[in-house]
Design a protein around this motif. Structure first.
Motif, PDB file in Angstrom:
ATOM      1  N   PHE A 186       0.806  -1.216   0.000  1.00 15.86           N
ATOM      2  CA  PHE A 186       0.000   0.000   0.000  1.00 15.86           C
ATOM      3  C   PHE A 186       0.840   1.267   0.000  1.00 15.86           C
ATOM      4  O   PHE A 186       0.329   2.351   0.220  1.00 15.86           O
ATOM      5  CB  PHE A 186      -0.939  -0.014   1.209  1.00 15.86           C
ATOM      6  CG  PHE A 186      -1.806  -1.237   1.263  1.00 15.86           C
ATOM      7  CD1 PHE A 186      -2.850  -1.400   0.368  1.00 15.86           C
ATOM      8  CD2 PHE A 186      -1.567  -2.241   2.176  1.00 15.86           C
ATOM      9  CE1 PHE A 186      -3.645  -2.527   0.388  1.00 15.86           C
ATOM     10  CE2 PHE A 186      -2.355  -3.371   2.215  1.00 15.86           C
ATOM     11  CZ  PHE A 186      -3.396  -3.516   1.322  1.00 15.86           C
ATOM     12  N   SER A 187       2.122   1.135  -0.250  1.00 20.92           N
ATOM     13  CA  SER A 187       3.008   2.297  -0.214  1.00 20.92           C
ATOM     14  C   SER A 187       3.695   2.475  -1.563  1.00 20.92           C
ATOM     15  O   SER A 187       4.042   1.503  -2.224  1.00 20.92           O
ATOM     16  CB  SER A 187       4.065   2.110   0.878  1.00 20.92           C
ATOM     17  OG  SER A 187       4.972   3.176   0.853  1.00 20.92           O
ATOM     18  N   SER A 188       3.904   3.719  -1.931  1.00 21.97           N
ATOM     19  CA  SER A 188       4.637   3.997  -3.171  1.00 21.97           C
ATOM     20  C   SER A 188       6.115   4.264  -2.877  1.00 21.97           C
ATOM     21  O   SER A 188       6.891   4.509  -3.799  1.00 21.97           O
ATOM     22  CB  SER A 188       4.014   5.201  -3.888  1.00 21.97           C
ATOM     23  OG  SER A 188       4.061   6.328  -3.037  1.00 21.97           O
ATOM     24  N   LEU A 189       6.477   4.213  -1.588  1.00 21.26           N
ATOM     25  CA  LEU A 189       7.870   4.445  -1.203  1.00 21.26           C
ATOM     26  C   LEU A 189       8.729   3.227  -1.540  1.00 21.26           C
ATOM     27  O   LEU A 189       8.226   2.102  -1.590  1.00 21.26           O
ATOM     28  CB  LEU A 189       7.955   4.733   0.296  1.00 21.26           C
ATOM     29  CG  LEU A 189       7.195   5.959   0.791  1.00 21.26           C
ATOM     30  CD1 LEU A 189       7.241   6.029   2.310  1.00 21.26           C
ATOM     31  CD2 LEU A 189       7.763   7.217   0.169  1.00 21.26           C
ATOM     32  N   PRO A 190      10.013   3.433  -1.758  1.00 20.03           N
ATOM     33  CA  PRO A 190      10.895   2.303  -2.046  1.00 20.03           C
ATOM     34  C   PRO A 190      10.945   1.331  -0.871  1.00 20.03           C
ATOM     35  O   PRO A 190      10.810   1.732   0.284  1.00 20.03           O
ATOM     36  CB  PRO A 190      12.267   2.942  -2.255  1.00 20.03           C
ATOM     37  CG  PRO A 190      12.027   4.399  -2.384  1.00 20.03           C
ATOM     38  CD  PRO A 190      10.703   4.706  -1.767  1.00 20.03           C
ATOM     39  N   LEU A 191      11.128   0.064  -1.171  1.00 22.01           N
ATOM     40  CA  LEU A 191      11.221  -0.951  -0.131  1.00 22.01           C
ATOM     41  C   LEU A 191      12.522  -0.808   0.637  1.00 22.01           C
ATOM     42  O   LEU A 191      13.575  -0.571   0.039  1.00 22.01           O
ATOM     43  CB  LEU A 191      11.147  -2.350  -0.757  1.00 22.01           C
ATOM     44  CG  LEU A 191       9.879  -2.668  -1.538  1.00 22.01           C
ATOM     45  CD1 LEU A 191       9.991  -4.042  -2.179  1.00 22.01           C
ATOM     46  CD2 LEU A 191       8.682  -2.622  -0.619  1.00 22.01           C
ATOM     47  N   THR A 192      12.457  -0.945   1.941  1.00 19.19           N
ATOM     48  CA  THR A 192      13.663  -0.824   2.762  1.00 19.19           C
ATOM     49  C   THR A 192      13.943  -2.104   3.545  1.00 19.19           C
ATOM     50  O   THR A 192      14.976  -2.217   4.175  1.00 19.19           O
ATOM     51  CB  THR A 192      13.537   0.345   3.753  1.00 19.19           C
ATOM     52  OG1 THR A 192      12.377   0.121   4.567  1.00 19.19           O
ATOM     53  CG2 THR A 192      13.401   1.671   3.020  1.00 19.19           C
ATOM     54  N   ASP A 193      13.009  -3.046   3.534  1.00 20.33           N
ATOM     55  CA  ASP A 193      13.193  -4.299   4.263  1.00 20.33           C
ATOM     56  C   ASP A 193      13.790  -5.346   3.343  1.00 20.33           C
ATOM     57  O   ASP A 193      13.638  -5.303   2.125  1.00 20.33           O
ATOM     58  CB  ASP A 193      11.860  -4.813   4.802  1.00 20.33           C
ATOM     59  CG  ASP A 193      11.231  -3.857   5.805  1.00 20.33           C
ATOM     60  OD1 ASP A 193      11.979  -3.128   6.458  1.00 20.33           O
ATOM     61  OD2 ASP A 193      10.001  -3.863   5.919  1.00 20.33           O
TER      62      ASP A 193
END
Length: 73
Positions: free
Chosen positions: A4-11
């Protein structure tokens, strides 16, 4: 959460044994949620559960007495 996020994945993660991975396209999931609202309700239920857990964790952390060994200045 990344669905649900448009931010880059960090995990990230590392498999320690043979693993099967399922990837879900967020946009396709949103289309399914529009077509089948029960899916959206289940997702909201899970997000509510996670939020409640985080709120409880924050409350427990903020109400605990913290002892520090700090030098006197």
């Amino acid at each position: 959460m990344s669905l649900f996020s448009s931010l880059p994945l960090t995990d990230n993660g590392e498999a320690l044994s043979k693993t099967t991975v399922c990837m879900i396209d967020g946009e396709k999931l949103k289309e399914l949620m529009k077509k089948y609202p029960a899916i959206a309700l289940k997702a909201m239920e899970e997000l509510r559960r996670r939020l409640e857990n985080v709120e409880n964790l924050i409350e427990n952390i903020s109400l605990q007495v913290v002892e520090k060994d700090l030098p006197l200045v």
